[in-house]
Design a protein around this motif. Structure first.
Motif, PDB file in Angstrom:
ATOM      1  N   ILE A   1      11.615  92.230 169.236  1.00 31.30           N
ATOM      2  CA  ILE A   1      12.514  93.395 169.236  1.00 31.30           C
ATOM      3  C   ILE A   1      13.186  93.541 167.877  1.00 31.30           C
ATOM      4  N   ILE A   2      13.644  92.443 167.300  1.00 28.13           N
ATOM      5  CA  ILE A   2      14.304  92.497 165.989  1.00 28.13           C
ATOM      6  C   ILE A   2      13.314  92.944 164.911  1.00 28.13           C
ATOM      7  N   ILE A   3      12.086  92.468 164.970  1.00 26.69           N
ATOM      8  CA  ILE A   3      11.075  92.896 163.991  1.00 26.69           C
ATOM      9  C   ILE A   3      10.761  94.381 164.159  1.00 26.69           C
ATOM     10  N   LEU A   4      10.662  94.844 165.392  1.00 25.27           N
ATOM     11  CA  LEU A   4      10.430  96.276 165.633  1.00 25.27           C
ATOM     12  C   LEU A   4      11.613  97.111 165.148  1.00 25.27           C
ATOM     13  N   PHE A   5      12.808  96.570 165.263  1.00 24.59           N
ATOM     14  CA  PHE A   5      13.992  97.225 164.701  1.00 24.59           C
ATOM     15  C   PHE A   5      13.835  97.359 163.188  1.00 24.59           C
ATOM     16  N   GLY A   6      13.248  96.338 162.564  1.00 22.11           N
ATOM     17  CA  GLY A   6      12.967  96.399 161.130  1.00 22.11           C
ATOM     18  C   GLY A   6      12.015  97.531 160.785  1.00 22.11           C
ATOM     19  N   VAL A   7      11.035  97.759 161.637  1.00 21.66           N
ATOM     20  CA  VAL A   7      10.099  98.873 161.433  1.00 21.66           C
ATOM     21  C   VAL A   7      10.859 100.195 161.467  1.00 21.66           C
TER      22      VAL A   7
ATOM     23  N   ILE B   1      11.516  94.646 154.466  1.00 22.70           N
ATOM     24  CA  ILE B   1      10.191  94.026 154.396  1.00 22.70           C
ATOM     25  C   ILE B   1      10.294  92.505 154.355  1.00 22.70           C
ATOM     26  N   ALA B   2      11.013  91.963 153.401  1.00 24.96           N
ATOM     27  CA  ALA B   2      11.134  90.500 153.295  1.00 24.96           C
ATOM     28  C   ALA B   2      11.836  89.924 154.515  1.00 24.96           C
ATOM     29  N   ALA B   3      12.815  90.642 155.044  1.00 21.47           N
ATOM     30  CA  ALA B   3      13.544  90.155 156.222  1.00 21.47           C
ATOM     31  C   ALA B   3      12.610  90.017 157.415  1.00 21.47           C
ATOM     32  N   MET B   4      11.702  90.981 157.599  1.00 21.33           N
ATOM     33  CA  MET B   4      10.747  90.894 158.715  1.00 21.33           C
ATOM     34  C   MET B   4       9.855  89.667 158.547  1.00 21.33           C
ATOM     35  N   ALA B   5       9.378  89.438 157.331  1.00 21.82           N
ATOM     36  CA  ALA B   5       8.486  88.297 157.079  1.00 21.82           C
ATOM     37  C   ALA B   5       9.223  86.968 157.242  1.00 21.82           C
ATOM     38  N   LEU B   6      10.400  86.852 156.647  1.00 24.52           N
ATOM     39  CA  LEU B   6      11.178  85.612 156.765  1.00 24.52           C
ATOM     40  C   LEU B   6      11.588  85.342 158.206  1.00 24.52           C
ATOM     41  N   PHE B   7      12.046  86.375 158.876  1.00 22.84           N
ATOM     42  CA  PHE B   7      12.501  86.223 160.252  1.00 22.84           C
ATOM     43  C   PHE B   7      11.338  85.823 161.168  1.00 22.84           C
ATOM     44  N   GLY B   8      10.203  86.483 161.005  1.00 23.59           N
ATOM     45  CA  GLY B   8       9.028  86.119 161.806  1.00 23.59           C
ATOM     46  C   GLY B   8       8.629  84.672 161.572  1.00 23.59           C
ATOM     47  N   GLY B   9       8.612  84.271 160.314  1.00 26.09           N
ATOM     48  CA  GLY B   9       8.266  82.886 159.994  1.00 26.09           C
ATOM     49  C   GLY B   9       9.253  81.892 160.557  1.00 26.09           C
ATOM     50  N   ALA B  10      10.522  82.253 160.545  1.00 25.02           N
ATOM     51  CA  ALA B  10      11.572  81.337 160.978  1.00 25.02           C
ATOM     52  C   ALA B  10      11.693  81.211 162.495  1.00 25.02           C
ATOM     53  N   TYR B  11      11.412  82.288 163.221  1.00 26.68           N
ATOM     54  CA  TYR B  11      11.723  82.280 164.645  1.00 26.68           C
ATOM     55  C   TYR B  11      10.537  82.407 165.597  1.00 26.68           C
TER      56      TYR B  11
ATOM     57  N   VAL C   1      18.216  90.321 155.965  1.00 30.37           N
ATOM     58  CA  VAL C   1      18.075  88.937 156.430  1.00 30.37           C
ATOM     59  C   VAL C   1      19.343  88.535 157.177  1.00 30.37           C
ATOM     60  N   GLY C   2      20.498  88.889 156.636  1.00 29.83           N
ATOM     61  CA  GLY C   2      21.753  88.605 157.329  1.00 29.83           C
ATOM     62  C   GLY C   2      21.819  89.285 158.685  1.00 29.83           C
ATOM     63  N   LEU C   3      21.407  90.535 158.729  1.00 35.46           N
ATOM     64  CA  LEU C   3      21.413  91.293 159.987  1.00 35.46           C
ATOM     65  C   LEU C   3      20.458  90.689 161.007  1.00 35.46           C
TER      66      LEU C   3
ATOM     67  N   GLU D   1      20.908  84.940 166.157  1.00 36.23           N
ATOM     68  CA  GLU D   1      21.734  83.782 166.505  1.00 36.23           C
ATOM     69  C   GLU D   1      22.873  84.183 167.439  1.00 36.23           C
ATOM     70  N   LEU D   2      23.450  85.357 167.215  1.00 35.66           N
ATOM     71  CA  LEU D   2      24.496  85.853 168.103  1.00 35.66           C
ATOM     72  C   LEU D   2      23.933  86.120 169.501  1.00 35.66           C
ATOM     73  N   ALA D   3      22.795  86.782 169.567  1.00 30.73           N
ATOM     74  CA  ALA D   3      22.163  87.060 170.870  1.00 30.73           C
ATOM     75  C   ALA D   3      21.796  85.766 171.579  1.00 30.73           C
ATOM     76  N   LEU D   4      21.357  84.773 170.837  1.00 32.93           N
ATOM     77  CA  LEU D   4      21.018  83.464 171.414  1.00 32.93           C
ATOM     78  C   LEU D   4      22.259  82.815 172.036  1.00 32.93           C
TER      79      LEU D   4
END
Length: 181
Positions: free
Chosen positions: A17-23, A37-47, A155-157, A163-166
């Motif tokens: 959902i967060i990645i789709l929000f990035g789209v 763009i970088a946030a989607m890649a970093l976030f996908g890799g991290a989570y 990336v912050g968003l 983490e907040l949703a978690l």
């Protein structure tokens, strides 16, 4: 059974959902290079699970590019995107504000170097000389500033909202499980 549903939401659905929000953020008007763009890649890799960590963000990037359009330097965008996703995998085991900040800035630099090399290499704007390459990077500096700003914001968003949703889901769902014991 209820625990596995919660884990699926936390580990699969919420990151997607967060990645789709990035789209969506990428498709709405924004200043040049202030994009997730970088946030989607970093976030996908991290989570995301390692099996999906690169694939899902790549599909999301591709789908948004279908709407935005393609250009001659797209291979360089995708190469940098994949490399940033691989860097994001390093965050799966350990996340700290300092590490995320450093990796975000490093990803911005990586994206800047690779994509502007692609601009120079594809020709047309700058001569295929060392001077032309230097000029290409020099004239891209205002966009680099925007890239860093966008990467830090998104990336912050993404990381912060996940983490907040978690935390909220653990209080709601896990707290409920412990009360019923």
């Amino acid at each position: 059974m209820e625990n596995s549903k919660i884990l699926n939401i936390e580990k699969i659905l919420l990151p997607i959902i967060i990645i789709l929000f990035g789209v969506v953020l990428r498709l709405i008007p924004h200043p040049p290079n202030v994009a997730p763009i970088a946030a989607m890649a970093l976030f996908g890799g991290a989570y995301l699970n390692k099996k999906y960590a690169l694939v899902i963000p790549l599909i999301a990037l591709f789908l948004s590019d279908i709407v935005i359009g393609f250009h001659s330097t797209m291979p360089f965008v995708y190469i940098s995107f994949i490399l940033i996703g691989l860097i994001g995998l390093k965050l799966q085991k350990r996340k700290s504000l300092q590490l995320i900040l450093g990796i975000t800035i490093s990803s911005s630099v990586l994206f800047f170097i690779i994509t502007n090399f692609g601009v120079w290499l594809s020709g047309g704007l700058y001569p295929q000389t060392l001077d032309g390459l230097i000029r290409c990077y020099y004239f891209a500096l205002p966009f680099f500033r925007n890239t860093i700003i966008g990467d830090l914001i998104f990336v912050g968003l993404f990381f912060g909202s996940f983490e907040l949703a978690l935390r909220v889901s653990k209080r709601l769902f896990y707290g409920h499980l412990y009360k019923n014991r």
